[in-house]
Write a protein that holds these residues in place. Structure first.
Motif, PDB file in Angstrom:
ATOM      1  N   GLU A 198      -4.582 -31.015  -9.582  1.00 55.99           N
ATOM      2  CA  GLU A 198      -3.515 -30.067  -9.898  1.00 55.99           C
ATOM      3  C   GLU A 198      -3.495 -29.765 -11.390  1.00 55.99           C
ATOM      4  O   GLU A 198      -3.799 -30.625 -12.207  1.00 55.99           O
ATOM      5  CB  GLU A 198      -2.152 -30.636  -9.480  1.00 55.99           C
ATOM      6  N   ASP A 199      -3.110 -28.535 -11.721  1.00 54.45           N
ATOM      7  CA  ASP A 199      -3.016 -28.195 -13.135  1.00 54.45           C
ATOM      8  C   ASP A 199      -1.567 -28.131 -13.611  1.00 54.45           C
ATOM      9  O   ASP A 199      -1.291 -27.694 -14.715  1.00 54.45           O
ATOM     10  CB  ASP A 199      -3.768 -26.885 -13.436  1.00 54.45           C
ATOM     11  N   VAL A 200      -0.651 -28.537 -12.744  1.00 48.69           N
ATOM     12  CA  VAL A 200       0.743 -28.706 -13.176  1.00 48.69           C
ATOM     13  C   VAL A 200       1.241 -30.051 -12.625  1.00 48.69           C
ATOM     14  O   VAL A 200       0.641 -30.606 -11.709  1.00 48.69           O
ATOM     15  CB  VAL A 200       1.683 -27.592 -12.647  1.00 48.69           C
ATOM     16  N   THR A 234       3.491 -32.100 -10.372  1.00 50.65           N
ATOM     17  CA  THR A 234       4.349 -31.967  -9.195  1.00 50.65           C
ATOM     18  C   THR A 234       5.224 -33.222  -9.115  1.00 50.65           C
ATOM     19  O   THR A 234       4.965 -34.217  -9.812  1.00 50.65           O
ATOM     20  CB  THR A 234       3.531 -31.839  -7.893  1.00 50.65           C
ATOM     21  N   TYR A 277       3.058 -27.539  -4.835  1.00 43.10           N
ATOM     22  CA  TYR A 277       2.456 -26.874  -5.994  1.00 43.10           C
ATOM     23  C   TYR A 277       3.266 -25.640  -6.384  1.00 43.10           C
ATOM     24  O   TYR A 277       3.568 -25.418  -7.565  1.00 43.10           O
ATOM     25  CB  TYR A 277       1.007 -26.493  -5.668  1.00 43.10           C
ATOM     26  N   ALA A 327       5.276 -24.727  -9.812  1.00 41.76           N
ATOM     27  CA  ALA A 327       4.922 -23.520 -10.558  1.00 41.76           C
ATOM     28  C   ALA A 327       6.101 -22.544 -10.637  1.00 41.76           C
ATOM     29  O   ALA A 327       5.961 -21.451 -11.171  1.00 41.76           O
ATOM     30  CB  ALA A 327       3.709 -22.856  -9.906  1.00 41.76           C
TER      31      ALA A 327
END
Lengths: 335, 343
Positions: free
Chosen positions: A3-5, A7, B84, B88
């Motif tokens: 994941e790039d964020v 959670t 996700y 976001a």
């Protein structure tokens, strides 16, 4: 990390939290005190001192059995104690959201003060910040604590084959109580958080058992199963616990069954897990029985070399299952 | 029939988890195999629907209310999920019942609240009640995307497979509470297979298996109700009437089973104002399953979770390839979480 964020699962205390800590955090700050990844650090160069910190973001801030202020004091007192320390001094930092009722803040601070007094620690420094409405969930608290090392040598590395695994009381109260507080109307159950300091029994165990007390840990986020996994991860030892011997209150069990949760993964805030030499286990349980909340303290299992790196839960039917760390937070199921 | 070839199937995710947690498979005599069927509602939802759900969640001023099970189910692109989307910026909220979503819509009139109505006959009455309540309260900002699926058509689709080789079924007590013993008669009457309705405690599951084995060995195909305390022959007619009032059967697409006529429940025209599919023009594309994920075969009981080449290696609960690994009722999730010591 895929994941790039961030959670929410990265904050669950399970595998994702471990990966975040091990891949992104520890390598950047590498040092021996940090590398042990205990509840608190024993300070090199000042090795009579134990140091720990913890942040508290529980929602709702007030729940049956306590509030975020009580939790913030107990949490750090317990972390210092689990590393063998006698907790002495705490810092307390507040991040307050614009619009927080002053009465709420007063209740939280009163609880923190009462708990500090009860635990025999002083809050000697702190900080206060206020963030705009919508930038915080009412209030967050960070505490840090310093203690004097009174039981040296506590470490998962001290665990031996055959050692006994002990839990100091019923498990899962805090996690399930907060979940119910978050969703009033979910069910009628009366549940209170077990939130309490456990440093006195921790120190008493250390004094009585000496080197026969191998390690202490408070099973907070991720619960009993996650903490036991941390003891044996990557080692040649395993743990087998007997499901019928694990103290779980009927109410917690019922709420968990209803929501599809597993009490072994629900947070405790006033319990400790001790691993001791097998011949000292009964003595340790007797000590724990004398403290409030310790009525159901019990030996729940043993260290084995049969299942390296794995926690096995032996059911009352004789079957066994692996209880691994969860990937992320437990989620309630559909039906 | 030779002992080594007895294959029994449970068709309910709650049974799947109960069996795995109690380690019942380890206790079965050799030669008796217990398989998981299409009983996990999230798992049978096809990837195109998950993608459309993620797309829906991204819409501004829309709040997606969902059961926790759906949160980590991956879309057709790796790494995508409601968890996700939430991180976001999407407004995704976990609810415990459809009615919670109705209350949420009333509390927050400026948000469009869509409830992701996943489930089988167990959750359908609750979802129907929520739609009816939203209509009564004249809530214009609440709607439901009905993804409800039905037990009988899915089991019949399984049985129509030329490779189908199941000797008996464990039927879930809570579905039977709604559809009654009568709703389970198709097992013996149409498929000529024994079925035992049972509860979810390990002892109840074990008793169900014992009764099934007796029937299989005797060459019988009867319906037995081992959950009599709560399952009536006629089920719950009031709940079914409510379902009939709000929903109608429709052709539906299943992961692993494909398109099955009259296998899902859509919202009737009279309640179109609360039908999210119509309100938001939702269209689920037919997205092929990427990678070597074999959830489709797992759902049909054709493949043991651990026999999937991705299981536990490429596909884990933290980095799932398919829904069976992340739904709390998924067969792969159960197999992974409760791996037996001797597996």
């Amino acid at each position: 990390m895929t994941e790039d964020v961030i959670t929410l699962d990265y904050g669950s205390g399970g595998k994702k939290t471990s990966r975040l800590i091990e891949e992104e955090i520890v390598p950047r700050f590498e040092n021996t005190a940090l590398a042990a990844l205990g509840d608190a650090a024993v300070l090199p160069g000042a090795d009579h001192l134990v140091f720990s910190t913890d942040s508290f973001v529980v929602s709702p801030a007030e729940f049956p059995g306590g509030n975020i202020g009580k939790l913030a004091v107990c949490g750090t007192v317990n972390d210092v104690a689990m590393a063998g320390g006698k907790p002495l001094y705490l810092s307390l930092s507040l991040i307050l959201e614009e619009g927080l009722p002053m009465d709420t803040l007063r209740r939280v601070l009163d609880a923190a003060a009462a708990e500090a007094k009860e635990a025999g620690v002083s809050i000697v420094t702190g900080d206060t910040k206020v963030v705009e409405k919508g930038r915080g969930d009412g209030l967050y608290i960070n505490t840090a604590g310093i203690g004097e090392l009174v039981t040296p040598g506590l470490s998962p590395a001290a665990i031996r084959k055959g050692d006994a695994v002990i839990v100091s009381g019923t498990v899962g109260e805090h996690g399930t109580a907060v979940m119910l507080a978050r969703n009033p109307g979910l069910c009628e159950a009366e549940l209170k958080s077990d939130c309490a300091p456990v440093h006195r029994q921790a120190m008493e165990l250390g004094k009585a058992l000496g080197a026969d007390l191998r390690v202490l840990r408070d099973p907070t986020r991720g619960g009993l199963a996650t903490t036991l996994n941390e003891f044996i991860e990557g080692t040649a030892l395993g743990i087998e616990i007997r499901e019928p011997d694990i103290p779980v209150s009927d109410t917690v069990q019922t709420v968990c069954d209803m929501l599809g949760l597993d009490p072994l993964y629900c947070a405790c805030e006033g319990r400790l897990i001790a691993v001791t030499a097998p011949e000292r286990a009964d003595e340790a349980v007797r000590i724990l029985h004398q403290y409030p909340g310790g009525e159901h303290a019990a030996v729940i299992g043993n260290i084995t070399d049969q299942t390296p790196g794995r926690l096995i839960v032996r059911t009352k039917y004789g079957s066994g299952r692996i209880a691994a760390k969860l990937a992320g937070a437990q989620l309630p199921r559909i039906c | 029939m030779a002992e080594e070839s007895i294959r029994l199937m449970e068709v309910c995710g709650t049974h799947t988890m109960a069996i795995a947690k109690a380690g019942i498979r380890q206790m079965l005599p050799e030669g008796i195999k217990l398989l998981s069927g299409p009983g996990c509602p999230v798992c049978v939802t096809p990837p195109g629907v998950i993608d459309a759900l993620l797309e829906l969640a991204r819409r501004p001023s829309l709040t997606l209310a969902t059961y926790g099970d759906m949160i980590r189910v991956p879309g057709s692109k790796r790494g995508t999920s409601l968890a996700y989307e939430k991180a976001a910026g999407a407004d995704v909220r976990i609810v415990y019942s459809a009615m919670d979503a109705v209350d949420l819509a009333e509390r927050e009139p400026d948000r469009e609240v869509v409830f992701a109505g996943v489930g089988f006959e167990t959750t359908a009455p609750g979802t129907a009640a929520a739609i009816k309540e939203a209509a009564r309260r004249q809530l214009k900002n609440f709607s439901v995307w009905s993804m409800i699926k039905l037990l009988e058509p899915s089991v019949k689709a399984l049985a129509a497979d030329p490779d189908f080789a199941i000797n008996g079924f464990l039927a879930p007590g809570h579905v039977a509470v709604i559809i009654g013993e009568e709703g389970m008669r198709f097992f013996p009457d149409d498929l000529h297979l024994p079925v035992v309705i049972t509860g979810f405690e390990p002892e109840e599951v074990a008793r169900g298996i014992t009764h099934l084995l007796r029937q299989v060995r005797a060459g019988e195909a009867r319906l037995e109700n081992e959950y009599k305390a709560v399952v009536r022959p006629e089920g719950n007619p009031a709940a079914r009437a409510l379902m009939d009032e709000i929903f109608e059967k429709r052709t539906d697409d299943w992961r692993g089973l494909g398109v099955i006529p009259a296998s899902g429940l859509g919202i009737r025209e009279e309640y179109a104002a609360w039908d999210a599919e119509k309100k938001f023009g939702i269209r689920a594309e037919n997205v092929p399953v990427r990678t070597a994920c074999r959830c489709g075969d797992v759902i049909r009981g054709k493949l043991d979770p651990a026999a999937c080449p991705l299981f536990g290696r490429v596909c884990t609960p933290e980095d799932p390839e398919g829904p069976c690994m992340v739904s709390s009722e998924g067969a792969c999730a159960a197999a992974y979480k409760y791996r037996g010591i001797y597996d």
